[in-house]
Design a protein around this motif. Structure first.
Motif, PDB file in Angstrom:
ATOM      1  N   SER A  50      42.008  45.531  32.226  1.00  0.00           N
ATOM      2  CA  SER A  50      43.295  45.203  33.086  1.00  0.00           C
ATOM      3  C   SER A  50      42.659  46.206  34.915  1.00  0.00           C
ATOM      4  O   SER A  50      41.916  44.911  35.749  1.00  0.00           O
ATOM      5  CB  SER A  50      43.841  45.263  32.914  1.00  0.00           C
ATOM      6  OG  SER A  50      44.701  44.435  31.949  1.00  0.00           O
TER       7      SER A  50
ATOM      8  N   ARG B 156      40.269  44.794  38.439  1.00  0.00           N
ATOM      9  CA  ARG B 156      41.163  45.126  39.625  1.00  0.00           C
ATOM     10  C   ARG B 156      40.300  46.229  40.696  1.00  0.00           C
ATOM     11  O   ARG B 156      40.494  45.431  41.311  1.00  0.00           O
ATOM     12  CB  ARG B 156      42.315  45.794  39.204  1.00  0.00           C
ATOM     13  CG  ARG B 156      43.301  44.407  38.852  1.00  0.00           C
ATOM     14  CD  ARG B 156      44.620  44.722  37.931  1.00  0.00           C
ATOM     15  NE  ARG B 156      45.395  44.104  37.765  1.00  0.00           N
ATOM     16  CZ  ARG B 156      45.525  43.056  36.745  1.00  0.00           C
ATOM     17  NH1 ARG B 156      44.289  43.485  35.951  1.00  0.00           N
ATOM     18  NH2 ARG B 156      46.138  42.605  35.781  1.00  0.00           N
TER      19      ARG B 156
ATOM     20  N   SER C 166      53.373  36.012  33.770  1.00  0.00           N
ATOM     21  CA  SER C 166      51.617  36.460  33.770  1.00  0.00           C
ATOM     22  C   SER C 166      51.535  37.096  35.293  1.00  0.00           C
ATOM     23  O   SER C 166      51.545  36.933  36.414  1.00  0.00           O
ATOM     24  CB  SER C 166      51.028  34.846  33.962  1.00  0.00           C
ATOM     25  OG  SER C 166      49.507  35.184  34.224  1.00  0.00           O
TER      26      SER C 166
ATOM     27  N   GLN D   2      48.634  37.803  35.246  1.00  0.00           N
ATOM     28  CA  GLN D   2      47.407  37.129  36.498  1.00  0.00           C
ATOM     29  C   GLN D   2      47.110  36.699  37.496  1.00  0.00           C
ATOM     30  O   GLN D   2      47.355  36.118  38.764  1.00  0.00           O
ATOM     31  CB  GLN D   2      46.192  36.280  35.020  1.00  0.00           C
ATOM     32  CG  GLN D   2      45.720  36.929  34.096  1.00  0.00           C
ATOM     33  CD  GLN D   2      44.946  35.931  32.937  1.00  0.00           C
ATOM     34  OE1 GLN D   2      44.750  34.853  32.803  1.00  0.00           O
ATOM     35  NE2 GLN D   2      44.569  37.247  32.064  1.00  0.00           N
TER      36      GLN D   2
ATOM     37  N   ASP E  72      48.688  40.740  24.757  1.00  0.00           N
ATOM     38  CA  ASP E  72      47.725  40.764  23.701  1.00  0.00           C
ATOM     39  C   ASP E  72      47.472  41.569  22.824  1.00  0.00           C
ATOM     40  O   ASP E  72      46.755  41.649  21.936  1.00  0.00           O
ATOM     41  CB  ASP E  72      46.787  41.731  24.443  1.00  0.00           C
ATOM     42  CG  ASP E  72      46.312  40.755  25.733  1.00  0.00           C
ATOM     43  OD1 ASP E  72      46.560  39.700  25.617  1.00  0.00           O
ATOM     44  OD2 ASP E  72      45.899  41.000  26.787  1.00  0.00           O
TER      45      ASP E  72
ATOM     46  N   LYS F 245      45.720  31.726  24.776  1.00  0.00           N
ATOM     47  CA  LYS F 245      44.984  32.797  25.775  1.00  0.00           C
ATOM     48  C   LYS F 245      43.895  32.434  25.666  1.00  0.00           C
ATOM     49  O   LYS F 245      43.130  30.787  25.065  1.00  0.00           O
ATOM     50  CB  LYS F 245      45.404  34.581  24.588  1.00  0.00           C
ATOM     51  CG  LYS F 245      46.534  34.120  24.969  1.00  0.00           C
ATOM     52  CD  LYS F 245      46.973  35.432  26.396  1.00  0.00           C
ATOM     53  CE  LYS F 245      48.670  35.993  26.585  1.00  0.00           C
ATOM     54  NZ  LYS F 245      48.239  35.861  28.557  1.00  0.00           N
TER      55      LYS F 245
END
Ligand code: S3P
Length: 450
Positions: free
Chosen positions: A29, A33, A174, A176, A327, A354
């Motif tokens: 993650s 970014r 989320s 995302q 996850d 997912k």
């Protein structure tokens, strides 16, 4: 671009204990970014510890397609020469994000408020995942999306030439979606606000603040809201990516279920929005300790030590913890199979969208291995068989999903008979050194013949 490679059948078998130190790669993650914010800053961002998995490499290629310079030194340091907020160029080709939902959703957000058009695609897994959750809020900024039925990739985003700021309550938990909106808000004038009912991983907020954006998180009656002031000049940074707790989960969980194991996993990011698995494992009775807690580059970090835990008990995982371990449910279900009694996981409907339908994928694999599993639309229960109680001896499908492949291989390390996984190739998306790292600890994981 894992979907393009040939399948790699793999087998895992119980052998002796797992012992030693496992240096897992950088956080996925945070790596995405770092590349995207580096590309949106003015000047030279340096990144160490970047995850060099296919997902992140695809994001690096995408940032080049949008005009940033992205290069890797021989020593593994990455350099991003950013183009500034609003400075993205229009890609000349279709942008292929491979297997990565995080990559495509964040990049769609980052380009949606610039007057450019880009077409996105991915592998069979990514092209089956829902994108409306991102394109709906991006439409409020003035961006348009044209994709396949059901809001699927391939999809073209026509960025807003004259974006307006947005106030949006995210309907599903989320990070995302939240991050896509915040990245779009960077190039909208005024204040963009995202409202979250449940806290999801906050790496985007932390990193935006580090790059000099004005961003505040305030509690509200509905949860909390994150307010970003648009059109900042992002200042380039030096970023040390912590090691990924989601990757650490595999050697940690394997050590808990393989008799005699004692494994140290150093330097793991323990941001509270990511650490739910470790709380759950401790509630199950896992011998898991955090050593030398410290702060590295704005993220809490610790060394994890996991030892074989013969008396694990099934638990009810609190639904409000789901976002902080979303996850990790696949590998938790493996540990649950070696616990006494049922482990119930509720409020986890997101697992069905997912990289694969993770409830179905793990339920199939566990049932094939002789473990009873019940499941419904947003819940599942694994009926544990206790230490050493899982028969194994089956083949299961990884469904283009790295975490399913690794979880099924961990299952085979403590089952009475080996587990065979039809395709381990997706592991390279997030944990390219999984196989040598696990075999280095003493695990028997190998590529099968044909
Ligand atoms: C991620 C957010 C989560 C997670 C994914 C990475 C991120 O997805 O499952 O692996 O980096 O923001 P959702 O935002 O869809 O829950």
């Amino acid at each position: 671009m894992s979907g393009h490679s040939a399948p790699i059948p793999m087998i895992s078998t119980a052998r002796g204990p797992l012992r030693g130190t496992a240096h897992v790669p950088g956080d996925k993650s945070i790596s995405h970014r770092a590349l995207i914010l580096g590309a949106l800053a003015v000047g030279h961002t340096r990144i160490t510890g970047l995850l060099e998995g296919e997902d992140v490499l695809d994001t690096g290629r995408a940032m080049r397609a949008f005009g940033a310079e992205v290069v890797r030194d021989d020593d593994g340091t990455w350099h991003v020469h950013g183009v500034g907020v609003g400075g993205f160029a229009e890609p000349a080709q279709v942008v292929d994000c491979g297997n990565s939902g995080t990559g495509v959703r964040l990049i769609m957000g980052a380009m949606a408020t610039s007057p450019i058009t880009a077409t996105f695609t991915g592998d069979a897994s990514l092209n089956s995942r829902p994108m409306a959750r991102v394109t709906d809020p991006l439409a409020l900024f003035g961006a348009r999306a044209v994709g396949r039925a059901g809001g699927r990739l391939p999809m073209t985003i026509i960025g807003a030439a004259d974006p307006v700021p947005v106030r949006y309550a995210v309907p599903v938990p989320s990070a995302q979606v939240k991050s896509a909106i915040l990245l779009a808000g960077l190039n909208a004038p005024g204040e963009t606000v995202v409202i979250e009912a449940e806290a999801t991983r906050d790496h985007t907020e932390r990193m935006l603040a580090g790059f000099g954006a004005e961003i505040v998180t305030r509690p509200t009656d509905e949860g909390h809201e994150i307010a970003l002031t648009g059109r900042p000049e992002l200042r380039p940074q030096t970023i040390a990516v912590p090691r990924d707790p989601s990757s650490a989960a595999f050697p940690v969980c394997a050590a808990l279920i393989v008799p005699g194991s004692d494994v140290l996993v150093p330097g793991i990011g323990l941001n509270a929005t990511r650490a739910g698995l470790f709380d759950t494992l401790r509630e199950m009775g896992a011998d898991l300790t955090f050593e030398t807690m410290r702060d590295e580059g704005g993220e809490p970090v610790a060394d994890l030590r996991a030892r074989f835990s013969p008396d694990l008990k099934g638990v009810e995982v609190p639904p409000e913890r789901a976002a902080s371990m979303i996850d990790e449910y696949p590998v938790l279900s493996v540990v649950a199979a070696f616990a006494e009694g049922p482990t119930a996981m509720r409020g986890v409907g997101e697992l069905r969208v997912k990289e694969s339908d993770r409830i179905a994928a793990m339920a199939d694999g566990l049932r094939a291995a002789g473990v009873e599993v019940e499941d419904g639309p947003d819940w599942w229960v694994v009926h544990g068989r206790g230490a050493g109680g899982v028969p194994g001896g089956a083949q299961a499908a990884s469904r283009l999903d790295h975490r399913i492949a690794m979880s099924l291989l961990v299952l085979g390390l403590a089952s009475r008979a080996p587990m065979r996984v039809d395709d381990g190739a997706p592991i390279a998306t997030s944990f390219p050194v999984f196989e040598p790292l696990m075999t280095g600890l003493g695990a028997c994981i190998r590529r099968a013949e044909g």
